[in-house]
Design a protein around this motif. Structure first.
Motif, PDB file in Angstrom:
ATOM      1  N   THR A 302       0.821  -1.214   0.000  1.00 16.37           N
ATOM      2  CA  THR A 302       0.000   0.000   0.000  1.00 16.37           C
ATOM      3  C   THR A 302       0.852   1.260   0.000  1.00 16.37           C
ATOM      4  OG1 THR A 302      -0.109   0.024   2.424  1.00 16.37           O
ATOM      5  CG2 THR A 302      -1.865  -1.148   1.237  1.00 16.37           C
ATOM      6  N   ARG A 303       2.139   1.100   0.267  1.00 13.20           N
ATOM      7  CA  ARG A 303       3.096   2.206   0.163  1.00 13.20           C
ATOM      8  C   ARG A 303       4.172   1.775  -0.842  1.00 13.20           C
ATOM      9  NH1 ARG A 303       5.158   2.925   6.006  1.00 13.20           N
ATOM     10  NH2 ARG A 303       6.192   4.778   5.157  1.00 13.20           N
ATOM     11  N   ALA A 304       3.759   1.666  -2.095  1.00  9.88           N
ATOM     12  CA  ALA A 304       4.604   1.020  -3.105  1.00  9.88           C
ATOM     13  C   ALA A 304       5.871   1.816  -3.406  1.00  9.88           C
ATOM     14  CB  ALA A 304       3.808   0.808  -4.390  1.00  9.88           C
ATOM     15  N   PHE A 305       5.779   3.140  -3.474  1.00 18.14           N
ATOM     16  CA  PHE A 305       6.986   3.925  -3.741  1.00 18.14           C
ATOM     17  C   PHE A 305       7.940   3.821  -2.560  1.00 18.14           C
ATOM     18  CE2 PHE A 305       9.797   7.519  -4.076  1.00 18.14           C
ATOM     19  CZ  PHE A 305      10.011   7.663  -5.442  1.00 18.14           C
ATOM     20  N   ASP A 345      16.711   4.547 -11.865  1.00 23.37           N
ATOM     21  CA  ASP A 345      16.202   5.286 -13.027  1.00 23.37           C
ATOM     22  C   ASP A 345      14.700   5.111 -13.190  1.00 23.37           C
ATOM     23  OD1 ASP A 345      18.738   6.167 -13.575  1.00 23.37           O
ATOM     24  OD2 ASP A 345      19.097   4.780 -15.243  1.00 23.37           O
ATOM     25  N   TYR A 346      14.179   3.953 -12.812  1.00 30.01           N
ATOM     26  CA  TYR A 346      12.737   3.735 -12.919  1.00 30.01           C
ATOM     27  C   TYR A 346      11.966   4.662 -11.987  1.00 30.01           C
ATOM     28  CZ  TYR A 346       8.158   1.546 -12.611  1.00 30.01           C
ATOM     29  OH  TYR A 346       6.796   1.340 -12.626  1.00 30.01           O
ATOM     30  N   LEU A 347      12.489   4.883 -10.787  1.00 26.63           N
ATOM     31  CA  LEU A 347      11.771   5.689  -9.793  1.00 26.63           C
ATOM     32  C   LEU A 347      11.976   7.187  -9.971  1.00 26.63           C
ATOM     33  CD1 LEU A 347      12.555   3.552  -6.614  1.00 26.63           C
ATOM     34  CD2 LEU A 347      10.377   3.672  -7.832  1.00 26.63           C
ATOM     35  N   SER A 355       2.396  12.757  -9.469  1.00 27.24           N
ATOM     36  CA  SER A 355       1.005  12.411  -9.789  1.00 27.24           C
ATOM     37  C   SER A 355       0.914  11.306 -10.834  1.00 27.24           C
ATOM     38  CB  SER A 355       0.249  13.645 -10.288  1.00 27.24           C
ATOM     39  OG  SER A 355       0.814  14.125 -11.502  1.00 27.24           O
ATOM     40  N   THR A 356       2.015  11.020 -11.524  1.00 33.45           N
ATOM     41  CA  THR A 356       1.993   9.979 -12.551  1.00 33.45           C
ATOM     42  C   THR A 356       2.353   8.601 -12.002  1.00 33.45           C
ATOM     43  OG1 THR A 356       4.314  10.374 -13.163  1.00 33.45           O
ATOM     44  CG2 THR A 356       2.632  11.680 -14.299  1.00 33.45           C
ATOM     45  N   TRP A 357       2.643   8.522 -10.708  1.00 31.54           N
ATOM     46  CA  TRP A 357       2.984   7.210 -10.107  1.00 31.54           C
ATOM     47  C   TRP A 357       1.832   6.241 -10.320  1.00 31.54           C
ATOM     48  CZ3 TRP A 357       6.743   4.231  -8.730  1.00 31.54           C
ATOM     49  CH2 TRP A 357       6.571   3.206  -7.789  1.00 31.54           C
ATOM     50  N   VAL A 365       4.910  10.154  -2.686  1.00 25.28           N
ATOM     51  CA  VAL A 365       6.320   9.952  -2.999  1.00 25.28           C
ATOM     52  C   VAL A 365       7.181  10.275  -1.782  1.00 25.28           C
ATOM     53  CG1 VAL A 365       8.253  10.855  -4.348  1.00 25.28           C
ATOM     54  CG2 VAL A 365       6.098  10.283  -5.481  1.00 25.28           C
ATOM     55  N   ALA A 366       8.087   9.367  -1.448  1.00 25.16           N
ATOM     56  CA  ALA A 366       8.929   9.506  -0.251  1.00 25.16           C
ATOM     57  C   ALA A 366      10.256  10.152  -0.652  1.00 25.16           C
ATOM     58  CB  ALA A 366       9.147   8.138   0.388  1.00 25.16           C
ATOM     59  N   TYR A 367      10.270  11.488  -0.671  1.00 23.25           N
ATOM     60  CA  TYR A 367      11.465  12.208  -1.114  1.00 23.25           C
ATOM     61  C   TYR A 367      12.662  11.935  -0.206  1.00 23.25           C
ATOM     62  CZ  TYR A 367       8.063  14.799  -3.908  1.00 23.25           C
ATOM     63  OH  TYR A 367       7.068  15.141  -4.790  1.00 23.25           O
TER      64      TYR A 367
END
Length: 426
Positions: A302-305, A345-347, A355-357, A365-367
């Motif tokens: 549920t927190r994929a990024f 590179d994918y992330l 917003s495109t995730w 997104v976890a900066y």
């Protein structure tokens, strides 16, 4: 003094800071004994601060502020928890699985039910040790970094006190096992997945090396710390929980390997470190990273990024360890298409356009999590085409993150550097 960043039209932020490490200076600084961090990178950052590099000042000021608070943290111990472990010995570490909650359909709430990504606050209080072990590790790490960057002995002395209390003092020391980590109420007394609770110990091990020149730990204490980690490493490799976690295919397996290698290097077992790193090529990189850089085992969360980056934090650390042990994971399986580079590179584009995730992430997104992964990959592979924009975004989001000191940005071309105008404001 604060900083204002001005930009030439369309140039974007360039924090690559061509002047950050004047040639011939960084190598003269004393190199700390660290394993997860990079002594050369730390020396570069220290030298840059000595020359008033403004890009690093927010992180440095935050470090000094954090160190002031760390000096007030009372020595921490597993014996301070409110709940007795099943062993009847409070020296045994105890934690509860964070994503498990009482079953509201049952009178006593048992057995607990899993809600992925939703932390049960009762698992993070003083009744158990999970919050305490993280606070301990972060506090020791902060004090170690403060000692390195300021040279003030008081930080080293305080770190040594915390280390003695957690690992060495017979009245307060932690037993070197995690038999009762991440227990699930009504299901079990502990699980192998709980070994991930000690993932913050890399800060402890690096701090031991950093403060050693201060003479705040005796030879016997240094030996005692190595014995503790030797015993814990043996427990990880011989226990059922350790065997279960070693077999995990997702981030849990990655962090098991990462911890094992870090500890093996610290205790001087280079053969073990090389063996685990060599096996990781097949067990971790081949299994976890697809040819396009996706990590399917983390994308289902549920927190994929966050979990994609979280896993890469372990894998990039292992690649760093491999540099010292002769196992080149940065270039695996081949230099022209390295798995780690492909995964980063994918992330990276989603840092610029969150917003495109295309997957679920209930926190966005976890900066801050992406920052250390990106900075290390940047040093290993060189800056990508959109580097200036990525670094700009990360600096805007987390300007005072300590990772700017850990992995200072140093590789700008002359043309890039001319786009950055950094002016002090009185």
């Amino acid at each position: 003094m604060t900083i204002r960043l001005g930009w030439l039209a369309g140039a974007g932020l360039c924090l690559l800071q061509w002047m950050i490490v004047p040639a011939g200076h960084a190598e003269t600084l004393p190199a700390p004994t660290v394993y997860t961090l990079d002594p050369q990178a730390l020396a570069q950052a220290k030298n840059a601060l000595a020359h008033d590099a403004p890009v690093l000042l927010p992180a440095y000021r935050k470090l000094v502020s954090d160190a002031g608070r760390a000096m007030t943290v009372a020595p921490l111990s597993v014996t301070a928890k409110g709940i007795m472990p099943p062993s009847g010995d409070k020296h045994d570490y105890l934690s509860m699985a964070p994503y498990w909650w009482p079953d509201a359909t049952r009178p006593n709430g048992l057995p607990y039910m899993r809600r992925d990504g939703r932390i049960n606050p009762s698992t993070k209080n003083n009744d158990t040790d999970s919050r305490r072990i993280e606070t301990f590790s972060d506090t020791v790490g902060t004090l170690g970094m403060a000692y390195y960057f300021t040279g003030e002995r008081r930080y080293a002395e305080r770190a040594a006190l915390l280390l003695r209390t957690w690992f060495l003092d017979p009245a307060t020391r932690m037993n070197p096992n995690l038999e009762y980590a991440q227990a699930v109420m009504g299901v079990n007394n502990g699980r192998g997945t709980g070994i991930i609770d000690t993932r913050h110990f890399w800060q402890v091990i690096d701090t031991i090396g950093i403060i050693t020149p201060a003479g705040v730990l005796s030879d016997d204490e240094q030996a005692g710390l190595k014995r503790w980690f030797t015993d814990y490493t043996h427990w990880m490799m011989s226990s059922k929980g350790g065997r279960d976690e070693a077999a995990a295919t997702n981030n849990h397996g990655s962090y098991f390997d990462e911890q094992l290698v870090n500890q093996a290097r610290y205790i001087g077992d280079d053969a073990l470190a090389r063996s685990v790193l060599s096996e990781a090529q097949r067990k971790r990189y081949d299994v976890q990273i697809r040819s396009d850089g996706r990590q399917p085992l983390e994308l289902v969360r549920t927190r994929a990024f966050h979990y994609s980056v979280f896993n890469l934090q372990a894998l990039t650390r292992m690649a760093h360890y491999g540099q010292a042990t002769g196992v080149d994971l940065w270039a695996y399986p081949q230099a022209s298409k390295a798995a780690l580079q492909t995964a980063v590179d994918y992330l990276a584009p989603y840092v610029l356009n969150p917003s495109t995730w295309p997957y679920t992430d209930i926190q966005g997104v976890a900066y801050a999590d992406f920052l250390p992964v990106y900075l290390q990959a940047r040093r290993a592979y060189g800056p990508p085409a959109d580097d200036a924009a990525i670094v700009k975004t990360l600096f805007e989001r987390v300007p005072a993150a300590r990772e700017w000191l850990y992995w200072p940005v140093t590789g700008a071309s002359h043309a890039d550097a001319q786009t950055a105008q950094i002016h002090p404001v009185q």
